[in-house]
Motif scaffolding. Structure first.
Motif, PDB file in Angstrom:
ATOM      1  N   ASP A 529      42.781 -37.701  59.531  1.00  0.00           N
ATOM      2  CA  ASP A 529      41.397 -37.292  59.295  1.00  0.00           C
ATOM      3  C   ASP A 529      41.252 -35.776  59.414  1.00  0.00           C
ATOM      4  OD1 ASP A 529      40.541 -39.856  58.769  1.00  0.00           O
ATOM      5  OD2 ASP A 529      39.820 -40.228  60.825  1.00  0.00           O
ATOM      6  N   ASP A 530      41.953 -35.188  60.409  1.00  0.00           N
ATOM      7  CA  ASP A 530      41.932 -33.731  60.551  1.00  0.00           C
ATOM      8  C   ASP A 530      42.463 -33.070  59.281  1.00  0.00           C
ATOM      9  OD1 ASP A 530      41.027 -33.820  63.192  1.00  0.00           O
ATOM     10  OD2 ASP A 530      43.061 -33.821  64.021  1.00  0.00           O
ATOM     11  N   ALA A 531      43.582 -33.586  58.769  1.00  0.00           N
ATOM     12  CA  ALA A 531      44.210 -32.997  57.583  1.00  0.00           C
ATOM     13  C   ALA A 531      43.250 -33.033  56.396  1.00  0.00           C
ATOM     14  CB  ALA A 531      45.504 -33.730  57.253  1.00  0.00           C
ATOM     15  N   LYS A 532      42.533 -34.141  56.228  1.00  0.00           N
ATOM     16  CA  LYS A 532      41.570 -34.248  55.123  1.00  0.00           C
ATOM     17  C   LYS A 532      40.424 -33.257  55.315  1.00  0.00           C
ATOM     18  CE  LYS A 532      42.626 -39.123  54.253  1.00  0.00           C
ATOM     19  NZ  LYS A 532      42.144 -40.510  54.391  1.00  0.00           N
ATOM     20  N   ARG A 533      39.976 -33.101  56.550  1.00  0.00           N
ATOM     21  CA  ARG A 533      38.870 -32.173  56.824  1.00  0.00           C
ATOM     22  C   ARG A 533      39.304 -30.725  56.564  1.00  0.00           C
ATOM     23  NH1 ARG A 533      38.381 -29.511  61.331  1.00  0.00           N
ATOM     24  NH2 ARG A 533      39.745 -30.952  62.477  1.00  0.00           N
ATOM     25  N   ILE A 534      40.499 -30.367  56.995  1.00  0.00           N
ATOM     26  CA  ILE A 534      41.010 -29.011  56.781  1.00  0.00           C
ATOM     27  C   ILE A 534      41.229 -28.753  55.292  1.00  0.00           C
ATOM     28  CG2 ILE A 534      42.950 -27.455  57.256  1.00  0.00           C
ATOM     29  CD1 ILE A 534      43.272 -29.034  59.943  1.00  0.00           C
ATOM     30  N   ALA A 535      41.732 -29.778  54.600  1.00  0.00           N
ATOM     31  CA  ALA A 535      41.944 -29.642  53.151  1.00  0.00           C
ATOM     32  C   ALA A 535      40.621 -29.436  52.426  1.00  0.00           C
ATOM     33  CB  ALA A 535      42.666 -30.875  52.612  1.00  0.00           C
ATOM     34  N   GLN A 536      39.597 -30.160  52.826  1.00  0.00           N
ATOM     35  CA  GLN A 536      38.289 -30.017  52.170  1.00  0.00           C
ATOM     36  C   GLN A 536      37.722 -28.625  52.380  1.00  0.00           C
ATOM     37  OE1 GLN A 536      36.881 -32.451  50.095  1.00  0.00           O
ATOM     38  NE2 GLN A 536      35.703 -30.614  49.555  1.00  0.00           N
ATOM     39  N   ALA A 537      37.936 -28.069  53.576  1.00  0.00           N
ATOM     40  CA  ALA A 537      37.462 -26.708  53.840  1.00  0.00           C
ATOM     41  C   ALA A 537      38.131 -25.722  52.884  1.00  0.00           C
ATOM     42  CB  ALA A 537      37.755 -26.333  55.294  1.00  0.00           C
ATOM     43  N   ALA A 538      39.416 -25.915  52.649  1.00  0.00           N
ATOM     44  CA  ALA A 538      40.126 -25.034  51.723  1.00  0.00           C
ATOM     45  C   ALA A 538      39.633 -25.220  50.294  1.00  0.00           C
ATOM     46  CB  ALA A 538      41.627 -25.294  51.812  1.00  0.00           C
ATOM     47  N   LEU A 539      39.401 -26.466  49.891  1.00  0.00           N
ATOM     48  CA  LEU A 539      38.926 -26.745  48.531  1.00  0.00           C
ATOM     49  C   LEU A 539      37.560 -26.128  48.260  1.00  0.00           C
ATOM     50  CD1 LEU A 539      39.845 -30.528  48.104  1.00  0.00           C
ATOM     51  CD2 LEU A 539      40.720 -28.639  46.717  1.00  0.00           C
ATOM     52  N   ASP A 540      36.734 -26.022  49.299  1.00  0.00           N
ATOM     53  CA  ASP A 540      35.370 -25.509  49.131  1.00  0.00           C
ATOM     54  C   ASP A 540      35.316 -23.996  48.997  1.00  0.00           C
ATOM     55  OD1 ASP A 540      34.360 -28.062  49.223  1.00  0.00           O
ATOM     56  OD2 ASP A 540      33.837 -27.988  51.357  1.00  0.00           O
ATOM     57  N   ALA A 541      36.449 -23.315  49.178  1.00  0.00           N
ATOM     58  CA  ALA A 541      36.475 -21.855  49.085  1.00  0.00           C
ATOM     59  C   ALA A 541      36.496 -21.410  47.621  1.00  0.00           C
ATOM     60  CB  ALA A 541      37.696 -21.310  49.821  1.00  0.00           C
ATOM     61  N   ASP A 542      36.258 -20.117  47.419  1.00  0.00           N
ATOM     62  CA  ASP A 542      36.216 -19.576  46.059  1.00  0.00           C
ATOM     63  C   ASP A 542      37.538 -18.960  45.610  1.00  0.00           C
ATOM     64  OD1 ASP A 542      33.554 -20.266  45.737  1.00  0.00           O
ATOM     65  OD2 ASP A 542      32.841 -18.346  46.536  1.00  0.00           O
ATOM     66  N   ASP A 543      38.387 -18.594  46.562  1.00  0.00           N
ATOM     67  CA  ASP A 543      39.648 -17.949  46.192  1.00  0.00           C
ATOM     68  C   ASP A 543      40.706 -18.264  47.247  1.00  0.00           C
ATOM     69  OD1 ASP A 543      39.026 -16.307  48.412  1.00  0.00           O
ATOM     70  OD2 ASP A 543      38.133 -14.775  47.123  1.00  0.00           O
ATOM     71  N   ALA A 544      41.924 -17.772  47.021  1.00  0.00           N
ATOM     72  CA  ALA A 544      43.040 -18.101  47.909  1.00  0.00           C
ATOM     73  C   ALA A 544      42.818 -17.572  49.319  1.00  0.00           C
ATOM     74  CB  ALA A 544      44.337 -17.546  47.323  1.00  0.00           C
ATOM     75  N   ALA A 545      42.366 -16.335  49.431  1.00  0.00           N
ATOM     76  CA  ALA A 545      42.145 -15.767  50.761  1.00  0.00           C
ATOM     77  C   ALA A 545      41.065 -16.556  51.494  1.00  0.00           C
ATOM     78  CB  ALA A 545      41.743 -14.299  50.641  1.00  0.00           C
ATOM     79  N   GLY A 546      40.016 -16.934  50.781  1.00  0.00           N
ATOM     80  CA  GLY A 546      38.951 -17.711  51.402  1.00  0.00           C
ATOM     81  C   GLY A 546      39.426 -19.085  51.819  1.00  0.00           C
ATOM     82  N   ALA A 547      40.286 -19.706  51.000  1.00  0.00           N
ATOM     83  CA  ALA A 547      40.815 -21.026  51.336  1.00  0.00           C
ATOM     84  C   ALA A 547      41.680 -20.957  52.586  1.00  0.00           C
ATOM     85  CB  ALA A 547      41.623 -21.578  50.165  1.00  0.00           C
ATOM     86  N   ARG A 548      42.522 -19.935  52.660  1.00  0.00           N
ATOM     87  CA  ARG A 548      43.389 -19.769  53.830  1.00  0.00           C
ATOM     88  C   ARG A 548      42.542 -19.554  55.090  1.00  0.00           C
ATOM     89  NH1 ARG A 548      46.145 -16.222  51.708  1.00  0.00           N
ATOM     90  NH2 ARG A 548      48.086 -17.233  51.141  1.00  0.00           N
ATOM     91  N   ALA A 549      41.530 -18.705  54.992  1.00  0.00           N
ATOM     92  CA  ALA A 549      40.674 -18.422  56.148  1.00  0.00           C
ATOM     93  C   ALA A 549      39.880 -19.656  56.555  1.00  0.00           C
ATOM     94  CB  ALA A 549      39.731 -17.258  55.821  1.00  0.00           C
ATOM     95  N   ALA A 550      39.361 -20.401  55.579  1.00  0.00           N
ATOM     96  CA  ALA A 550      38.574 -21.601  55.877  1.00  0.00           C
ATOM     97  C   ALA A 550      39.446 -22.658  56.553  1.00  0.00           C
ATOM     98  CB  ALA A 550      37.969 -22.159  54.595  1.00  0.00           C
ATOM     99  N   ALA A 551      40.692 -22.796  56.098  1.00  0.00           N
ATOM    100  CA  ALA A 551      41.592 -23.773  56.707  1.00  0.00           C
ATOM    101  C   ALA A 551      41.923 -23.380  58.147  1.00  0.00           C
ATOM    102  CB  ALA A 551      42.867 -23.894  55.873  1.00  0.00           C
ATOM    103  N   ARG A 552      42.142 -22.093  58.365  1.00  0.00           N
ATOM    104  CA  ARG A 552      42.423 -21.636  59.739  1.00  0.00           C
ATOM    105  C   ARG A 552      41.247 -21.934  60.652  1.00  0.00           C
ATOM    106  NH1 ARG A 552      44.851 -15.832  57.951  1.00  0.00           N
ATOM    107  NH2 ARG A 552      47.024 -16.467  57.602  1.00  0.00           N
ATOM    108  N   ALA A 553      40.051 -21.672  60.163  1.00  0.00           N
ATOM    109  CA  ALA A 553      38.863 -21.920  60.980  1.00  0.00           C
ATOM    110  C   ALA A 553      38.715 -23.414  61.267  1.00  0.00           C
ATOM    111  CB  ALA A 553      37.625 -21.379  60.275  1.00  0.00           C
ATOM    112  N   ALA A 554      38.921 -24.238  60.253  1.00  0.00           N
ATOM    113  CA  ALA A 554      38.790 -25.689  60.435  1.00  0.00           C
ATOM    114  C   ALA A 554      39.859 -26.238  61.367  1.00  0.00           C
ATOM    115  CB  ALA A 554      38.873 -26.382  59.081  1.00  0.00           C
ATOM    116  N   ALA A 555      41.018 -25.574  61.368  1.00  0.00           N
ATOM    117  CA  ALA A 555      42.122 -26.018  62.235  1.00  0.00           C
ATOM    118  C   ALA A 555      41.994 -25.481  63.649  1.00  0.00           C
ATOM    119  CB  ALA A 555      43.451 -25.583  61.636  1.00  0.00           C
ATOM    120  N   GLY A 556      41.044 -24.575  63.845  1.00  0.00           N
ATOM    121  CA  GLY A 556      40.856 -23.998  65.179  1.00  0.00           C
ATOM    122  C   GLY A 556      41.823 -22.884  65.484  1.00  0.00           C
TER     123      GLY A 556
END
Length: 557
Positions: A529-556
């Protein structure tokens, strides 16, 4: 106050220590008249080239793995007949040996850059070869890694393969390289690939590192892609804690790849020949997710026989008896033309007759390879899976899987490197037994950005949401058809991206063996479930840097 320099981290490691900068190359030779005759200068060049080629081949033998292939290619470059002729033409004009080498190599470099693709990337390697030949002619040490007499963090614009391949990583060495920071390059550069293969703590593409000076104490955090300067005592203590934690994780008994909730995610190895099998097993590879077979073909003027192939495949399969081994049939074309397959010039070979397209035109080569694989597995007893590269259509899928099964291959699949197949994944997987996503090519074709061309490096990032959405689509198709979906590109070796890939539906991950420990540790921190949540955060970003940052934030992180 501490300051942070951002780049792209390779792996999860942390290191701290004083900076030692790569020495700048000697100035280019001047265009001046030689005091020697052309024959004498030509003899000097031949001796220098032979010495450099011998040194590169010696380093290749010592390095092994992917580094060996790169260094052997450099040695071949040094002795290229076209370059020899170009140098001789300048010597005949009365130029010095040093200038003739510099000018001829520079002209050849410009030609390769204009071609682009794999050959364009090799242009940078030419600079290193030329510098080594010129240094030999001058009687000077070859350009290389400094030896300050203490462990250090190496900072450089980028590293030549010859230097990266033999970095001193011995904990007992006074010149141990603690970490590597480059101002240029990206996650798919040779420096990044070799650093990942060797388990070196590295941050690449950190442009701000150009301001670092010898002796500056820095913290290199690959997990966050940051280089910290002027660190406080608390930050240094925290870095030491993370270094100790990672060392303990690496020393822990190897276990199968799994998420925190017990969901199994097999961790497999990418191999370019059977020579790396023993090391991969030692590092915990549960099988092979990508066995590249090109090494058997690239050095030949004609296709190897069934028997020659069978013997080589059997050697690998025996090392993984009873385990999954995914073999990619010959992936030739584009950057790897073969005289017996597809050496006709093409305007844009990356989009031309390559992969399955070339094999379909020369079907006997494909038939021989599939026959050799089936025979090898009969005596070795591995769980053999075979896949075709550069599949773009349902028709190509049917063609390959039908032929493979006809010739004794029980599990036949496709590589997903072309967006068309990702978009039609549900139909493709009705015919293929599995899909394996090659993130390097999928990224370059999705973003229309050559993965080996530095001018578009900012687009060559598998974190881009467009690439992630295609991977998600393949993962969903795999689940709908009950078919496995693996990842065998460089993206699988990124510990946080590995979690995202699992969240997008990947059922196995394959990578350079040195990355296995970091990825195993990263997966063990999160549930499905964590992996799906982190993946969704990355998918919701607009670019690669945003996806990486969103995944880091979601992963804590």
């Amino acid at each position: 106050m501490s300051e942070s320099i951002s780049g792209v981290g390779i792996g999860l490691g942390t290191a701290r220590g004083p900076v030692a900068r790569m020495a700048e190359r000697a100035p280019a030779p001047k265009d001046e008249k030689s005091t020697r005759d052309a024959a004498e200068e030509a003899a000097r060049v031949r001796e220098a080239v032979a010495a450099v080629a011998a040194e590169l081949n010696s380093r290749a033998e010592a390095a092994g793995g992917a580094a060996r292939d790169v260094l052997e290619a450099q040695a071949m470059m040094a002795e290229d007949p076209t370059l020899e002729e170009a140098v001789q033409a300048r010597l005949d004009q009365g130029k010095t040996a040093e200038f003739a080498v510099h000018d001829a190599f520079a002209e050849f470099r410009a030609t390769l850059e204009a071609v682009g693709g794999y050959l364009g990337e090799r242009a940078a390697d030419l600079d290193d070869v030329a510098a080594r030949v010129i240094a030999h002619l001058r009687g000077e040490p070859a350009p290389g890694v400094p030896s300050p007499g203490h462990p250090f963090v190496l900072v450089a614009p980028d590293l030549a393969p010859a230097d990266t391949a033999l970095l001193d990583l011995d904990p007992a060495s006074p010149n141990r390289v603690l970490a590597l920071v480059t101002t240029d390059g990206g996650p798919t550069s040779h420096t990044a690939i070799l650093a990942r293969e060797k388990g070196i703590v590295a941050v690449v593409g950190a442009a701000g590192a150009a301001a670092l000076q010898d002796g500056d104490v820095v913290i290199v955090d690959a997990a966050s892609g940051a280089v910290t300067t002027h660190a406080s005592d608390e930050e240094l203590a925290d870095a030491d804690r993370r270094i100790a934690e990672r060392a303990a994780a690496e020393a822990a008994p190897v276990t199968p790849g799994a998420l925190a909730d017990g969901t199994a995610i097999p961790l497999l190895a990418n191999l370019g020949s059977s020579k790396g099998a023993a090391e991969a097993v030692e590092l915990g590879a549960e099988g092979v997710g990508l066995f590249r077979t090109e090494f058997l073909f690239l050095s030949s003027k004609e296709a190897p026989t069934v028997e020659a192939q069978r013997a080589e495949y059997a050697q690998l399969l025996r090392a993984f008896a009873g385990k999954k081994v995914v073999v990619r049939v010959l992936d030739a074309g584009a950057d790897k033309p073969l005289p017996f397959l597809n050496d006709a010039p093409e305007e844009n070979p990356a989009l031309g007759l390559r992969g399955i397209r070339a094999l379909r035109v020369s079907e006997q080569i494909l038939r021989d390879q599939l026959t050799a694989l089936a025979q090898a597995n009969e005596e070795a007893g591995a769980d053999l899976w075979v896949m075709a590269p550069m599949i773009a259509t349902v028709d190509e899928t049917r063609y390959f899987t039908s032929l493979a099964r006809e010739l004794g291959i029980r599990v036949a699949g496709v590589m997903v490197e072309v967006p068309a197949v990702a978009l039609l994944a549900e139909r493709v997987l009705k015919h293929a037994d599995f899909a394996s996503i090659g993130t390097n090519d999928l990224t370059q074709y999705t973003m229309a950005a050559d993965r080996l061309l530095g001018t578009v490096a900012n687009l060559q990032d598998p974190w881009h949401p467009a690439v992630l959405k295609l991977i998600e689509q393949v993962g969903a198709a795999g689940a709908a058809n009950g078919k496995p979906v693996g990842i065998c590109g460089e993206a699988a070796a990124d510990p946080l991206l590995a979690v995202v890939l699992v969240g997008l539906g990947a059922t196995s991950l394959s990578m350079a063996p040195a990355a296995l420990a970091d990825v195993r540790f990263s997966l063990g921190r999160f549930t499905a479930d964590d992996a799906k949540r982190i993946a969704q955060a990355a998918l919701d970003a607009d670019d690669a840097a945003g996806a990486r940052a969103a995944a880091r934030a979601a992963a804590g992180n």
